[in-house]
Design an enzyme around this catalytic site. Structure first.
Site, PDB file in Angstrom:
ATOM      1  N   ARG A 170      42.889  32.185  75.061  1.00  0.00           N
ATOM      2  CA  ARG A 170      42.860  31.181  76.133  1.00  0.00           C
ATOM      3  C   ARG A 170      44.295  30.952  76.599  1.00  0.00           C
ATOM      4  NH1 ARG A 170      43.602  25.735  76.548  1.00  0.00           N
ATOM      5  NH2 ARG A 170      42.326  24.616  78.050  1.00  0.00           N
ATOM      6  N   LYS A 230      51.945  25.960  73.998  1.00  0.00           N
ATOM      7  CA  LYS A 230      51.807  24.766  73.162  1.00  0.00           C
ATOM      8  C   LYS A 230      53.085  24.386  72.425  1.00  0.00           C
ATOM      9  CE  LYS A 230      46.853  24.365  72.808  1.00  0.00           C
ATOM     10  NZ  LYS A 230      45.639  24.529  72.024  1.00  0.00           N
TER      11      LYS A 230
HETATM   12  C1  7PJ Z   1      42.324  24.220  73.637  1.00  0.00           C
HETATM   13  C2  7PJ Z   1      41.184  23.933  74.385  1.00  0.00           C
HETATM   14  C3  7PJ Z   1      42.235  25.165  72.577  1.00  0.00           C
HETATM   15  C4  7PJ Z   1      39.933  25.414  73.149  1.00  0.00           C
HETATM   16  C5  7PJ Z   1      42.819  22.753  75.116  1.00  0.00           C
HETATM   17  C6  7PJ Z   1      46.185  22.828  76.036  1.00  0.00           C
HETATM   18  C7  7PJ Z   1      45.407  21.686  75.509  1.00  0.00           C
HETATM   19  N1  7PJ Z   1      39.993  24.528  74.152  1.00  0.00           N
HETATM   20  N2  7PJ Z   1      41.516  23.013  75.310  1.00  0.00           N
HETATM   21  N3  7PJ Z   1      41.010  25.729  72.385  1.00  0.00           N
HETATM   22  N4  7PJ Z   1      43.351  23.479  74.122  1.00  0.00           N
HETATM   23  N5  7PJ Z   1      38.766  26.014  72.878  1.00  0.00           N
HETATM   24  O1  7PJ Z   1      45.687  23.747  76.646  1.00  0.00           O
HETATM   25  O2  7PJ Z   1      47.442  22.763  75.805  1.00  0.00           O
HETATM   26  O3  7PJ Z   1      43.191  25.466  71.845  1.00  0.00           O
HETATM   27  S1  7PJ Z   1      43.708  21.580  76.092  1.00  0.00           S
END
Ligand code: 7PJ
Length: 287
Positions: free
Chosen positions: A261, A227
């Site tokens: 994640r 990020k």
């Molecule tokens: C997140 C997400 C996060 C959860 C995305 C990216 C943007 N779901 N979906 N938490 N970020 N739960 O992956 O850069 O931080 S999309």
């Protein structure tokens, strides 16, 4: 240091959370996520990518058909279904045996995905978008990852207070739908409407903000992979952010995070296993 949780999943073994970090591998199925276009190619690449992440130690595969990155365009329900459903069907047909989470804020997409075999809802609107989302989760008895993303934040309200109020409403919405708090996982939403300083404050005070500040000490997901909170600091591109990502994963873990994640499963998993051995001692040697 880590709270313990047993998260029930429909028709499969529960997900146990505590000192052992869990890895969620990101499987994007937006058209730009694979270079070679073509429908068949996209499906094959998605299944191959999921298999690779599972071999690398992913405990969950997170499938998303709409990019929520800043500047990305929203997609309609049908378009999102067209992207994610063939992939879920293919993963199930291929015998993929880790839980699948569906990264969507659309109840209809969540419903269809669960019917096809997904067993976790990953809702970037924290159950506060479409009112039916909590009903879908309650209907199928699936857990929800509720992410903080308050697009109407009052600049006068400190982020900690905004998060408490937001997650109070998430929990109330869940309970009203008959979804107990035992089915919720909280996520601070790194990068979603937060300043660089706020992102690092959340990482530094993770469970202080998410567990001690809220009504129940619910499990915590950390999503920092590649990020801009890393890129802004290092002045690098997403593909160059692995070392920075690992630093955030390890610090998020030391600060009480349960699920990570990530795009790069193996390096994050290796680092987190070392972090676990450091906090809790190495696992007993067997054989
Ligand atoms: C997140 C997400 C996060 C959860 C995305 C990216 C943007 N779901 N979906 N938490 N970020 N739960 O992956 O850069 O931080 S999309």
């Amino acid at each position: 240091m880590h709270t313990h949780h047993t998260i029930s999943l429909p028709g499969r073994a529960p997900l146990t959370l505590g000192p052992t970090p869990r890895l969620m591998g990101i499987l994007n199925v937006t058209p730009d996520s694979f270079s070679d276009g073509g429908h068949h190619n996209l499906l094959d690449s998605a299944v191959a990518h999921a298999r690779t992440m599972i071999a690398e130690g992913a405990d969950i595969i997170d499938i998303g058909g709409e990019s929520t990155r800043p500047g990305a365009e929203a997609v309609g329900v049908q378009e999102e279904l067209d992207r994610v459903m063939p992939v879920i069907d293919a993963l199930v047909a291929a015998g993929v045996d880790v839980p699948i989470s569906i990264d969507t804020y659309k109840p209809l997409v969540a419903d269809q995905a669960i019917q096809a075999g997904a067993s976790i809802i990953n809702d970037v609107h924290g159950l506060l978008g479409a009112p039916e989302m909590a009903d879908v989760a309650a209907l199928y008895g699936v857990p929800v990852i509720a992410m903080h993303w308050n697009k109407h934040r009052d600049p006068a309200t400190p982020l900690v207070d905004d998060m408490r109020r937001y997650f109070d409403r998430t929990i109330a919405r869940a309970e009203a739908a008959g979804l107990g708090p035992g089915r919720l996982i909280l996520d601070p939403g790194f990068g979603f409407g937060k300043s660089l300083d706020e992102n690092y404050t959340i990482l530094r005070q993770l469970t202080g903000i998410l567990q001690e500040n809220t009504r129940y000490a619910l499990p915590v997901l950390v999503g920092t992979s590649r990020k801009s909170m890393i890129g802004k600091l290092l002045g690098n591109e997403p593909s160059e952010r692995l070392a920075g990502t690992i630093a955030t994963s390890v610090l998020g873990y030391v600060n009480g995070g349960h699920i990570f994640r990530v795009h790069d499963v193996r390096p994050n998993r290796d680092a987190l296993r070392v972090a676990q051995a450091t906090l809790y001692g190495p696992p007993e040697q067997r054989g």
